[in-house]
Design a protein around this motif. Sequence first.
Motif, PDB file in Angstrom:
ATOM      1  N   SER A  49       2.381   7.576  -5.411  1.00  0.00           N
ATOM      2  CA  SER A  49       2.935   7.249  -4.099  1.00  0.00           C
ATOM      3  C   SER A  49       3.422   8.478  -3.337  1.00  0.00           C
ATOM      4  O   SER A  49       3.182   8.613  -2.135  1.00  0.00           O
ATOM      5  CB  SER A  49       4.089   6.254  -4.258  1.00  0.00           C
ATOM      6  N   LYS A  50       4.109   9.380  -4.018  1.00  0.00           N
ATOM      7  CA  LYS A  50       4.650  10.567  -3.340  1.00  0.00           C
ATOM      8  C   LYS A  50       3.524  11.436  -2.777  1.00  0.00           C
ATOM      9  O   LYS A  50       3.595  11.902  -1.631  1.00  0.00           O
ATOM     10  CB  LYS A  50       5.513  11.387  -4.299  1.00  0.00           C
ATOM     11  N   GLY A  63       0.134  -8.889  -8.586  1.00  0.00           N
ATOM     12  CA  GLY A  63      -1.014  -8.675  -9.461  1.00  0.00           C
ATOM     13  C   GLY A  63      -2.073  -7.876  -8.733  1.00  0.00           C
ATOM     14  O   GLY A  63      -2.038  -7.720  -7.518  1.00  0.00           O
ATOM     15  N   GLY A  64      -3.015  -7.345  -9.488  1.00  0.00           N
ATOM     16  CA  GLY A  64      -4.084  -6.567  -8.896  1.00  0.00           C
ATOM     17  C   GLY A  64      -3.711  -5.106  -8.722  1.00  0.00           C
ATOM     18  O   GLY A  64      -2.617  -4.670  -9.083  1.00  0.00           O
ATOM     19  N   THR A  65      -4.634  -4.340  -8.161  1.00  0.00           N
ATOM     20  CA  THR A  65      -4.436  -2.908  -7.987  1.00  0.00           C
ATOM     21  C   THR A  65      -4.919  -2.465  -6.617  1.00  0.00           C
ATOM     22  O   THR A  65      -5.648  -3.188  -5.934  1.00  0.00           O
ATOM     23  CB  THR A  65      -5.215  -2.104  -9.051  1.00  0.00           C
ATOM     24  N   ALA A  66      -4.507  -1.258  -6.234  1.00  0.00           N
ATOM     25  CA  ALA A  66      -5.011  -0.637  -5.011  1.00  0.00           C
ATOM     26  C   ALA A  66      -4.958   0.872  -5.187  1.00  0.00           C
ATOM     27  O   ALA A  66      -4.034   1.410  -5.817  1.00  0.00           O
ATOM     28  CB  ALA A  66      -4.203  -1.063  -3.797  1.00  0.00           C
ATOM     29  N   THR A  67      -5.959   1.547  -4.647  1.00  0.00           N
ATOM     30  CA  THR A  67      -5.976   3.003  -4.666  1.00  0.00           C
ATOM     31  C   THR A  67      -6.202   3.525  -3.253  1.00  0.00           C
ATOM     32  O   THR A  67      -6.835   2.861  -2.426  1.00  0.00           O
ATOM     33  CB  THR A  67      -7.090   3.550  -5.585  1.00  0.00           C
ATOM     34  N   ILE A  68      -5.660   4.706  -3.000  1.00  0.00           N
ATOM     35  CA  ILE A  68      -5.877   5.409  -1.742  1.00  0.00           C
ATOM     36  C   ILE A  68      -6.442   6.776  -2.086  1.00  0.00           C
ATOM     37  O   ILE A  68      -5.780   7.571  -2.762  1.00  0.00           O
ATOM     38  CB  ILE A  68      -4.569   5.532  -0.937  1.00  0.00           C
ATOM     39  N   PHE A  69      -7.681   7.010  -1.671  1.00  0.00           N
ATOM     40  CA  PHE A  69      -8.427   8.220  -2.057  1.00  0.00           C
ATOM     41  C   PHE A  69      -8.342   8.453  -3.566  1.00  0.00           C
ATOM     42  O   PHE A  69      -7.984   9.534  -4.029  1.00  0.00           O
ATOM     43  CB  PHE A  69      -7.924   9.430  -1.267  1.00  0.00           C
ATOM     44  N   ASP A  70      -8.632   7.376  -4.303  1.00  0.00           N
ATOM     45  CA  ASP A  70      -8.708   7.380  -5.772  1.00  0.00           C
ATOM     46  C   ASP A  70      -7.352   7.597  -6.450  1.00  0.00           C
ATOM     47  O   ASP A  70      -7.300   7.832  -7.659  1.00  0.00           O
ATOM     48  CB  ASP A  70      -9.701   8.441  -6.272  1.00  0.00           C
ATOM     49  N   MET A  71      -6.265   7.522  -5.694  1.00  0.00           N
ATOM     50  CA  MET A  71      -4.933   7.665  -6.275  1.00  0.00           C
ATOM     51  C   MET A  71      -4.233   6.309  -6.315  1.00  0.00           C
ATOM     52  O   MET A  71      -4.298   5.545  -5.340  1.00  0.00           O
ATOM     53  CB  MET A  71      -4.096   8.667  -5.475  1.00  0.00           C
ATOM     54  N   CYS A 100      -0.617  10.586   4.279  1.00  0.00           N
ATOM     55  CA  CYS A 100      -0.766   9.278   4.923  1.00  0.00           C
ATOM     56  C   CYS A 100       0.396   9.040   5.877  1.00  0.00           C
ATOM     57  O   CYS A 100       1.560   9.158   5.494  1.00  0.00           O
ATOM     58  CB  CYS A 100      -0.815   8.181   3.865  1.00  0.00           C
ATOM     59  N   SER A 101       0.089   8.700   7.126  1.00  0.00           N
ATOM     60  CA  SER A 101       1.117   8.375   8.108  1.00  0.00           C
ATOM     61  C   SER A 101       1.150   6.870   8.344  1.00  0.00           C
ATOM     62  O   SER A 101       0.156   6.162   8.123  1.00  0.00           O
ATOM     63  CB  SER A 101       0.845   9.094   9.431  1.00  0.00           C
ATOM     64  N   TYR A 102       2.293   6.401   8.827  1.00  0.00           N
ATOM     65  CA  TYR A 102       2.511   4.968   8.989  1.00  0.00           C
ATOM     66  C   TYR A 102       3.265   4.707  10.293  1.00  0.00           C
ATOM     67  O   TYR A 102       4.268   5.376  10.579  1.00  0.00           O
ATOM     68  CB  TYR A 102       3.319   4.448   7.788  1.00  0.00           C
ATOM     69  N   VAL A 103       2.757   3.775  11.082  1.00  0.00           N
ATOM     70  CA  VAL A 103       3.460   3.305  12.276  1.00  0.00           C
ATOM     71  C   VAL A 103       3.761   1.827  12.067  1.00  0.00           C
ATOM     72  O   VAL A 103       2.845   1.004  11.975  1.00  0.00           O
ATOM     73  CB  VAL A 103       2.626   3.499  13.554  1.00  0.00           C
ATOM     74  N   SER A 104       5.032   1.488  11.968  1.00  0.00           N
ATOM     75  CA  SER A 104       5.429   0.109  11.687  1.00  0.00           C
ATOM     76  C   SER A 104       5.528  -0.706  12.974  1.00  0.00           C
ATOM     77  O   SER A 104       5.610  -0.156  14.076  1.00  0.00           O
ATOM     78  CB  SER A 104       6.767   0.079  10.950  1.00  0.00           C
ATOM     79  N   LEU A 156       0.822  -1.212   0.000  1.00  0.00           N
ATOM     80  CA  LEU A 156       0.000   0.000   0.000  1.00  0.00           C
ATOM     81  C   LEU A 156       0.855   1.262   0.000  1.00  0.00           C
ATOM     82  O   LEU A 156       0.488   2.284  -0.586  1.00  0.00           O
ATOM     83  CB  LEU A 156      -0.938   0.001   1.201  1.00  0.00           C
ATOM     84  N   LEU A 157       2.020   1.191   0.663  1.00  0.00           N
ATOM     85  CA  LEU A 157       2.901   2.352   0.758  1.00  0.00           C
ATOM     86  C   LEU A 157       3.977   2.362  -0.333  1.00  0.00           C
ATOM     87  O   LEU A 157       4.892   3.175  -0.298  1.00  0.00           O
ATOM     88  CB  LEU A 157       3.549   2.395   2.139  1.00  0.00           C
ATOM     89  N   ASN A 158       3.848   1.421  -1.281  1.00  0.00           N
ATOM     90  CA  ASN A 158       4.765   1.349  -2.430  1.00  0.00           C
ATOM     91  C   ASN A 158       6.210   1.043  -2.025  1.00  0.00           C
ATOM     92  O   ASN A 158       7.153   1.436  -2.706  1.00  0.00           O
ATOM     93  CB  ASN A 158       4.720   2.643  -3.255  1.00  0.00           C
ATOM     94  N   PHE A 159       6.372   0.350  -0.921  1.00  0.00           N
ATOM     95  CA  PHE A 159       7.695  -0.152  -0.544  1.00  0.00           C
ATOM     96  C   PHE A 159       7.963  -1.513  -1.185  1.00  0.00           C
ATOM     97  O   PHE A 159       9.096  -1.982  -1.217  1.00  0.00           O
ATOM     98  CB  PHE A 159       7.813  -0.286   0.980  1.00  0.00           C
ATOM     99  N   LEU A 160       6.877  -2.140  -1.650  1.00  0.00           N
ATOM    100  CA  LEU A 160       6.953  -3.480  -2.228  1.00  0.00           C
ATOM    101  C   LEU A 160       5.961  -3.539  -3.384  1.00  0.00           C
ATOM    102  O   LEU A 160       4.851  -3.009  -3.282  1.00  0.00           O
ATOM    103  CB  LEU A 160       6.594  -4.519  -1.159  1.00  0.00           C
ATOM    104  N   LYS A 161       6.372  -4.175  -4.474  1.00  0.00           N
ATOM    105  CA  LYS A 161       5.506  -4.251  -5.652  1.00  0.00           C
ATOM    106  C   LYS A 161       4.582  -5.468  -5.553  1.00  0.00           C
ATOM    107  O   LYS A 161       5.021  -6.559  -5.182  1.00  0.00           O
ATOM    108  CB  LYS A 161       6.343  -4.371  -6.930  1.00  0.00           C
ATOM    109  N   PRO A 162       3.309  -5.313  -5.897  1.00  0.00           N
ATOM    110  CA  PRO A 162       2.404  -6.468  -5.893  1.00  0.00           C
ATOM    111  C   PRO A 162       2.682  -7.379  -7.068  1.00  0.00           C
ATOM    112  O   PRO A 162       3.257  -6.955  -8.080  1.00  0.00           O
ATOM    113  CB  PRO A 162       1.027  -5.820  -6.013  1.00  0.00           C
TER     114      PRO A 162
END
Length: 295
Positions: free
Chosen positions: A71-72, A57-65, A78-82, A49-55
């Motif tokens: 990704s930028k 297959g398939g797709t994903a969007t975040i707020f239509d992006m 978007c914030s992330y807590v690992s 989801l954060l584009n650190f890893l390529k899928p």
Amino acid sequence: MSAIVISDLSKKFGREYVLDHLNVEILDGEFFSILGLAKSGKTTLTQILLNFLKPGGGTATIFDMDIKKDSKTIKDFCSYVSEDVWMYDNMKPDAIFRKTLSFHGSKNFEVLEELKEYFNFHEKKKFGHLSLRDKKLVGIINALMVSPKLIILDEPTKGLDDETAEKLFIRLKQLQREEGLTILLLTDSLPIAQRYSDRAAYLYQGEIKNIEHLKEKEGRDKILKIFDLPVDEDSFIHLGAKPISGDPDIVTFYYDGPLQALSSQISEAGLSNYNLEDATLKDKMEAQYKGGTQE
């Protein structure tokens, strides 16, 4: 509006699917949990989801992006807590916070100070010398101080004491209520998800097995252990309880229906030697999805 749409998303490592054609929609302003045991693919999904890893297959969007093309822009709001927070070991927390604020073009210093006070965080040591709890708090404060539109949290309670973990979720619910924050929690804690989430999806053997509306549940999932033998097991099965194999001297059921109905059945059966406890995610997975199919 949808905050996150995951469509037919897959990822293989070697010949094995870690994520197998996932389809999930998370709404804007929703507190959504994805529950999975260790090595179920939760972190892999986060990294995609954060584009650190390529899928694969398939797709994903975040707020239509698009998560890859945009990704930028996505990282701007978007914030992330690992699960394991990694920062600059030789930087002090305040320097890390200032660097993040600068990256976002933000001057939320008042918010930063308020968060530090809220979490009682006043450490001045370099990041590499901090305790696991304080490292996690650096990650949490760093994520919240920029007032994100979406926050993704991968096992955020790892390293936190119960009091600090509760403060985190109280804060998240406040931000959801007052600012419309969308929250995606990835966790193996069934009690936390059931307490705070609007909905939860169950990730098992690479697949989403079910999505529950947790606000509509009348009670938390339970494990009933009966020591009075023999017992009429069919009467509990008819109620919706699922037998769990284990100790032959104990009859064990998993139950996720109305607690009042279960209590009435216990009374009707005349049980006096039994134990009723909250189910763990492992209990639920074994009862509901063992073998890879939903019962």
